[in-house]
Design an enzyme around this catalytic site. Structure first.
Site, PDB file in Angstrom:
ATOM      1  N   ARG A  58      31.346  27.979  41.490  1.00  0.00           N
ATOM      2  CA  ARG A  58      31.457  26.668  42.154  1.00  0.00           C
ATOM      3  C   ARG A  58      30.106  25.995  42.346  1.00  0.00           C
ATOM      4  O   ARG A  58      30.010  24.776  42.441  1.00  0.00           O
ATOM      5  CB  ARG A  58      32.234  26.806  43.458  1.00  0.00           C
ATOM      6  CG  ARG A  58      33.717  27.046  43.205  1.00  0.00           C
ATOM      7  CD  ARG A  58      34.416  27.471  44.468  1.00  0.00           C
ATOM      8  NE  ARG A  58      33.963  28.774  44.893  1.00  0.00           N
ATOM      9  CZ  ARG A  58      34.730  29.831  45.036  1.00  0.00           C
ATOM     10  NH1 ARG A  58      36.002  29.739  44.837  1.00  0.00           N
ATOM     11  NH2 ARG A  58      34.233  30.992  45.412  1.00  0.00           N
ATOM     12  N   GLU A  95      30.618  44.571  50.189  1.00  0.00           N
ATOM     13  CA  GLU A  95      31.260  45.408  51.207  1.00  0.00           C
ATOM     14  C   GLU A  95      31.644  46.764  50.575  1.00  0.00           C
ATOM     15  O   GLU A  95      31.410  47.815  51.145  1.00  0.00           O
ATOM     16  CB  GLU A  95      32.498  44.675  51.724  1.00  0.00           C
ATOM     17  CG  GLU A  95      33.035  45.237  53.005  1.00  0.00           C
ATOM     18  CD  GLU A  95      34.231  44.437  53.507  1.00  0.00           C
ATOM     19  OE1 GLU A  95      34.460  43.340  52.980  1.00  0.00           O
ATOM     20  OE2 GLU A  95      34.906  44.937  54.402  1.00  0.00           O
TER      21      GLU A  95
END
Ligand code: AMP
Length: 174
Positions: A58, A95
């Site tokens: 994006r 993560e």
């Protein structure tokens, strides 16, 4: 203009518990998209920017439009293995596991003034990796810019310790 109202929130995407802030609805709105680029261009138009560096994917859309408005070049920071020329890369922690971003070695010359751009900063890991690459090429990173900040995830605070950081809007929550 209320940019927040043009951003769609999709709960539990891509996994349960995530509120996905979807900018495709903002990009699809002509006046909204123009407003975003106008605000960013106003901020950087007198900053002597040579290159806008956008983070896949994006950041390419926003960065391409901003670069055109500034009369600057655009350089992509991409996921591993996508760029065809000689690259440098940087691995960063997610993560779960690691990810890698790459940039062409010749994308930026030493001392060139650069704005780094992406749609959203969450933990700041992706932007920080992009910053590492630009600094290895000896770019002068003027600022890192985002449409959306998620303050509760602390990425902006973390990035600000090494680079000025600008966000157009913020959303509470994750
Ligand atoms: P981070 O590295 O944690 O700052 O994550 C930033 C990257 O992940 C950006 O490229 C965002 O597009 C994407 N991202 C992370 N969290 C979200 C979210 N809640 N909604 C939309 N995109 C997100």
């Amino acid at each position: 203009m209320d940019l927040k109202a043009l951003i769609r929130t999709i709960p539990d995407h891509p996994k349960p518990g995530i509120l996905f802030r979807d900018i495709t609805t903002l990009l699809a709105d002509g006046p909204g998209f123009r407003e975003v680029i106008t605000r960013l261009a106003a901020r950087y138009q007198d900053a002597g920017i040579a290159k806008v560096a956008g983070i896949e994917a994006r950041g390419f859309i926003l960065g391409g439009a901003l670069a055109d408005r500034l009369g600057a070049g655009f350089v992509p920071i991409r996921k591993s293995g996508k760029l065809p020329g000689a690259t440098i890369g940087h691995d960063y922690e997610l993560e779960y596991g690691v990810d890698r971003v790459e940039i062409h070695r010749d994308a930026v010359s030493p001392g060139e003034r650069v704005v780094l751009i992406d749609d959203l900063i969450a933990t700041g890991g992706t932007a920080e990796a992009g910053l590492v690459l630009l600094r290895r090429l000896e770019a002068e990173v003027v600022e890192a810019a985002f449409v959306i900040d998620l303050p509760e995830l602390g990425g902006r605070r973390r990035l600000e310790t090494t680079c000025p950081t600008f966000c157009l809007i913020a959303f509470e929550g994750h």
